[in-house]
Scaffold this active site. Structure first.
Site, PDB file in Angstrom:
ATOM      1  N   TYR A  78       0.810  -1.206   0.000  1.00  0.00           N
ATOM      2  CA  TYR A  78       0.000   0.000   0.000  1.00  0.00           C
ATOM      3  C   TYR A  78       0.841   1.252   0.000  1.00  0.00           C
ATOM      4  CZ  TYR A  78      -3.584  -3.285   1.270  1.00  0.00           C
ATOM      5  OH  TYR A  78      -4.435  -4.353   1.272  1.00  0.00           O
TER       6      TYR A  78
ATOM      7  N   HIS B 106      -4.804   6.295  -0.310  1.00  0.00           N
ATOM      8  CA  HIS B 106      -5.254   6.216   1.073  1.00  0.00           C
ATOM      9  C   HIS B 106      -4.110   6.413   2.042  1.00  0.00           C
ATOM     10  CE1 HIS B 106      -8.882   5.714   3.176  1.00  0.00           C
ATOM     11  NE2 HIS B 106      -8.773   4.475   3.560  1.00  0.00           N
TER      12      HIS B 106
ATOM     13  N   TYR C 281      -4.373  -1.972  10.187  1.00  0.00           N
ATOM     14  CA  TYR C 281      -4.858  -1.461   8.922  1.00  0.00           C
ATOM     15  C   TYR C 281      -5.773  -0.270   9.160  1.00  0.00           C
ATOM     16  CZ  TYR C 281      -2.617  -5.150   6.365  1.00  0.00           C
ATOM     17  OH  TYR C 281      -1.675  -5.955   5.814  1.00  0.00           O
TER      18      TYR C 281
ATOM     19  N   ASN D 170      -8.748   0.585   8.870  1.00  0.00           N
ATOM     20  CA  ASN D 170     -10.024   0.562   9.564  1.00  0.00           C
ATOM     21  C   ASN D 170      -9.912   0.368  11.059  1.00  0.00           C
ATOM     22  OD1 ASN D 170     -10.992   0.785   7.059  1.00  0.00           O
ATOM     23  ND2 ASN D 170     -12.264  -1.035   7.083  1.00  0.00           N
TER      24      ASN D 170
ATOM     25  N   ASN E 132     -13.101   5.630   6.818  1.00  0.00           N
ATOM     26  CA  ASN E 132     -13.176   4.561   7.813  1.00  0.00           C
ATOM     27  C   ASN E 132     -12.149   4.715   8.923  1.00  0.00           C
ATOM     28  OD1 ASN E 132     -15.320   3.207   6.749  1.00  0.00           O
ATOM     29  ND2 ASN E 132     -14.065   2.010   5.351  1.00  0.00           N
TER      30      ASN E 132
END
Lengths: 678, 255
Positions: free
Chosen positions: B73, B78, B123, B125, B171
């Site tokens: 990622y 994000h 992560y 969330n 989130n």
């Protein structure tokens, strides 16, 4: 209110003969033309052949130049705000619209000016129906202070006058505006009134014509029954909500108690009496709008045609700052345009979907309110230029670096920004950067250690200076900016060179790793001495800075203390240099570490879902307890307690605030707390 | 960004001169040709050392960037929060080498103010579970938790500093708010990434990497954000924050 020529059997003779001219103070009751057609419909051609009805006259747009004479023709005046009508006995000059009249002098009229208040003044024959005969029944005057008894049936609901403050009696015979308004409303009264009328279905709508003349009468008829009149404004008129409120208060006499978006709540006054309200004649026709000077001239204010064209071409690529929806509320538009002018001299607003005339009207209003110059209405966008004599409304920049850089970068890219920041930043960055370029762990630890020592040594040093100085010195003595350091750190060199001779580089042992033992005590005194000299030098070079006191080190120290404890207790894990490079590795390590630590440590500070949204008295208790125990430098257990203060949403705001200052919102419930404290 | 408030003195002008040539070549990252339009100050002015010196308050700040851990990622939309935080740590010389409470953190200071720089390794969330306990452990007050995250409601590369706000269907933010007992009054720095084009799935959009032009804009934004964070930490929310927001909002409105 305009009448279409209705075919009707009983045609009146031309209007001039039907009604005597009524004084303005009397109410004119004209019937609405809602009568059912008498008998079968008869299609009639227009029986009267008056030149006003000829097709030619209808098709051609006339332009009558405005007579230059000063005497008004039949009370119609052409002013800077369009047409205004003066009648005898009227408190103010009437206009078709009090808020939407463009602030420009009309250039020409499209029809002969007339007073639109009654059929007698029109130059056209009256083709409407005869008004209904007045009813013979004597209707009692509606007096607001004489209310029907509450139990009476068949009576439409009426709100009593008021609200009255205790100790003041209602004044029935108030005439002047202030009298009717009464005392200024208190906050509770306002909120009560507003709450009552927020959801009311009775409302007046204000559209692209703004506050029209007939609306005044409508407002009064609303006030007949209710204390607060709710006016919903949509579309063009919302561009200037302040003007609307001001005009409302002036012309109608109530008071605006609440304004929300495009909705205005108008209070009638404590002593309002429907019987003694000012009565205005209704405007029966909508007068045709006069011709105004062009909004967009080919060569606007002070520009050469080339410049104008160039600006228009530029404007075609400019992204619009906002899009206006049809009949929306554009209350923020002026502010947004003003802000956008700070950034760029051209501003474009997207008006696709609006009426063309609405678009023009918005442009005209913007021209007056944000003072700007309209360049074009192409492609359903409004393109504006801020004008050559535009002054920024941002406060003058005392601290030139931040704002200037911020502004500049919006124009000139990041270059100047960087220069300023780096020039300002140079020493801090370099100092801290030097830490980064060297062995990070050691340096940090060491630096902090030295920190503590020097504090302990009680020198009256500018502690803030110390830290950078220390880092700086260690950096210089130990490292050269290595070849692989990014370019941004290269300024280290020239500054180092300048700083170096001024410093005594001490030989600080390099192999001080995680050892937090105070092995540097031995170097303490030379450190102190060096620091003194360094400080003096630094002061000389860097300028004077105020002593920030001894608070600063203790905070950093506090954090580091906590960190140490965390590491010791096993909550935290320090990774080595090579592990940090790969983020996957970091992630894996963190997962492994988290799984391995004992649960008691983990769940101490995590939230319990059951108490997540707990409200109420148990939290009160916990809050109060913590007030007692609030100390920063406390032991492990105490820290836990403090950290587990009551959860949010306290009614005890004072405690809340105090707590939130020192203690983050924790999660343990009262019983847990009690266990800990016991 | 003004260094006036820091106790470290602002430089006298003779330092600035040798630095210019070092910085010019590196900063050619602006997407747009810079045009000095305004007749306002263009030169680099040596700022006068502010007699009001020190930062507004010395209570530590917790600067957390939201993102997903791991190389997979890295560099996605994000994860701009992570990028910003990496940059802050780099520029202030803070090493992030400690793992605590499911996150990677480092302690240092911006000027005089102690700062805890955090990258949650849970992560996205579950970021709240990492940040909440950390804030509790280090006793950072709510108003000093600065969250840096990506924001789809702002155009690409536009920053916004807010004192408080909602989660905007982010989130990570939702989780943080939840873990802070529903409190939303913490400052945030949102970095705009723009709307997903057309009917693209927002989640896919967020996990994409930036395009090259966007990358350039975002890098510029990170630079500006760096200064903004410094000012915020040292001076708190003030008129300069509003000005910053304003400038950011209209920074692409130029022809």
């Amino acid at each position: 209110m305009a009448t279409a020529p209705l075919p009707s059997r009983s045609l009146l003779a031309p209007a001039q003969q039907s009604h005597p001219r009524l004084p303005a103070s009397l109410r004119i009751c004209l019937s609405h033309h809602k009568q059912p057609p008498t008998g079968p419909k008869r299609h009639r051609r227009a029986v009267i052949s008056h030149p006003a009805f000829s097709a030619a006259a209808r098709g051609r747009a006339k332009k009558i130049p405005i007579a230059d004479t000063d005497e008004p023709a039949a009370g119609v005046r052409v002013t800077d705000r369009g047409l205004s009508y003066r009648l005898d006995g009227a408190p103010f000059e009437f206009q078709y619209s009090y808020t939407e009249a463009p602030r420009a002098r009309p250039v020409a009229l499209r029809e002969a000016p007339f007073l639109p208040f009654g059929p007698e003044a029109t130059p056209r024959p009256w083709t409407g129906r005869k008004p209904l005969p007045k009813s013979r029944k004597e209707l009692p005057e509606f007096d607001s202070f004489v209310l029907p008894p509450p139990g009476k049936k068949g009576v439409k609901p009426v709100q009593s006058p008021g609200p009255f403050l205790s100790g003041m009696e209602p004044r029935c015979q108030s005439v002047s505006r202030e009298d009717i308004l009464g005392e200024p409303l208190t906050k509770e009264e306002v909120s009560e009134l507003v709450k009552g009328s927020l959801k009311s279905k009775r409302q007046l709508n204000m559209g692209r014509d703004g506050l029209t003349h007939n609306m005044l009468e409508n407002i009064h008829s609303h006030w007949k029954r209710k204390r607060v009149c709710k006016i919903k404004c949509k579309g063009v008129c919302t561009v200037d909500m302040d003007n609307i409120c001001q005009q409302l208060e002036e012309k109608v006499g109530g008071k605006v108690i609440h304004r929300q978006g495009g909705v205005i709540f108008l209070f009638r006054g404590r002593n309002y009496n429907y019987r003694t309200r000012p009565c205005f004649p209704l405007m029966l026709w909508k007068p045709v709008a006069p011709v105004y000077p062009h909004l967009v001239t080919k060569v606007p204010g002070g520009l050469t045609p080339d410049e104008a064209t160039e600006m228009r071409m530029r404007g075609r690529q400019l992204p619009p700052i906002c899009k206006l929806g049809k009949n929306g509320v554009y209350a923020n538009l002026v502010k947004q345009v003003r802000e956008a002018f700070e950034a760029c001299d051209l501003v474009r607003v997207d008006c696709s979907g609006l009426n063309k005339s609405d678009c023009r009207k918005i442009g005209a209003k913007l021209k007056d309110l944000v003072p700007c110059i309209l360049l074009s209405f192409e492609f359903e966008h409004i393109l504006m230029w801020r004008g050559s004599d535009w002054k920024s409304s941002l406060p003058p920049l005392e601290e030139n670096s931040f704002e200037v850089t911020k502004v500049q970068e919006s124009f000139s890219g990041k270059e100047s920004n960087e220069e300023v920041t780096h020039s300002g930043n140079v020493l801090t960055q370099i100092e801290l950067v030097s830490v980064a370029t060297s062995h990070k762990n050691c340096n940090l630890g060491e630096g902090q250690e030295k920190f503590k020592d020097s504090i302990a040594s009680d020198t009256v040093l500018n502690s803030a200076k110390e830290v950078p100085a220390l880092f700086h010195s260690t950096g210089i003595s130990r490292t050269e900016p290595s070849a692989d350091t990014p370019l941004e750190y290269s300024p280290l060199k020239p500054v180092c060179d300048i700083m170096d001779p001024s410093l005594k580089c001490q030989s600080i042992p390099t192999n001080n790793t995680e050892n937090r033992g105070l092995t540097e005590k031995s170097e303490h005194s030379p450190d102190g001495y060096n620091l003194e000299t360094k400080r003096k030098r630094n002061d000389g070079i860097k300028g004077t800075v105020l002593n920030s006191g001894s608070k600063v080190p203790s905070y950093i120290e506090g954090l580091l203390c906590l960190l140490e404890q965390a590491i010791d207790s096993g909550r935290a894990l320090v990774l080595s240099e090579d592990e940090l490079v790969d983020s996957d590795l970091v992630y894996e390590k963190s997962v492994a570490f988290t799984k391995s630590i004992p649960r008691s440590l983990v769940f101490e500070h995590t939230q319990r879902k059951s108490s997540a949204r707990r409200n109420g008295p148990d939290n009160h208790a916990s809050v109060k307890k913590h007030l007692v125990e609030n100390k920063l430098s406390s032991s492990h257990v105490e820290k836990k307690c403090i950290a587990n203060g009551g959860s949010a949403m306290q009614t005890n705001d004072h405690a809340q605030e105090f707590l939130s200052d020192v203690v983050p919102q924790g999660t343990l419930r009262v019983d847990e707390l009690a266990k800990l404290l016991a | 960004m003004s260094l006036l408030a820091t106790a470290t003195p602002t430089t006298s002008s003779h330092f600035s001169a040798p630095l210019l040539p070092f910085h010019m070549p590196r900063r050619n990252l602006t997407a747009q040709v810079h045009r000095i339009r305004r007749s306002r100050l263009v030169t680099v002015v040596a700022s006068v050392p502010d007699p009001a010196a020190g930062p507004v308050e010395y209570t530590p700040w917790l600067i957390a960037g939201l993102g997903n851990p791991g190389n997979k990622y890295y560099g996605t939309r994000h994860n701009v929060g992570f990028e910003m935080v990496d940059r802050i740590a780099g520029e202030e010389g803070i090493t992030m080498n400690t793992i605590q409470s499911k996150s990677l953190l480092g302690i240092g200071s911006i000027g005089d103010v102690p700062v805890l720089v955090v990258k949650p390794q849970s992560y996205m969330n579950y970021s709240g579970e990492a940040i909440g306990p950390l804030a509790a452990y280090y006793q950072v007050p709510l108003r000093h938790i600065l969250l840096i995250y990506d924001d789809m409601s702002l155009p690409n590369g536009v920053l916004r500093l807010q004192k408080k706000g909602g989660h905007g269907r982010h989130n990570g933010l939702q989780n943080v708010i939840e873990n802070l007992d529903g409190r939303r009054e913490f400052p945030r720095l949102s970095i705009g990434i723009g709307n997903p084009p057309g009917k693209m799935d927002p989640r896919a959009f967020l996990l994409q990497k930036f395009s090259s032009e966007e990358r350039v804009q975002v890098d510029a934004a990170l630079e500006q954000g760096m200064d903004a964070v410094r000012t915020l930490v040292l001076k708190g929310f003030s008129g300069s924050t509003e000005r910053f927001n304003l400038v950011q909002k209209y920074k692409f409105h130029r022809v």
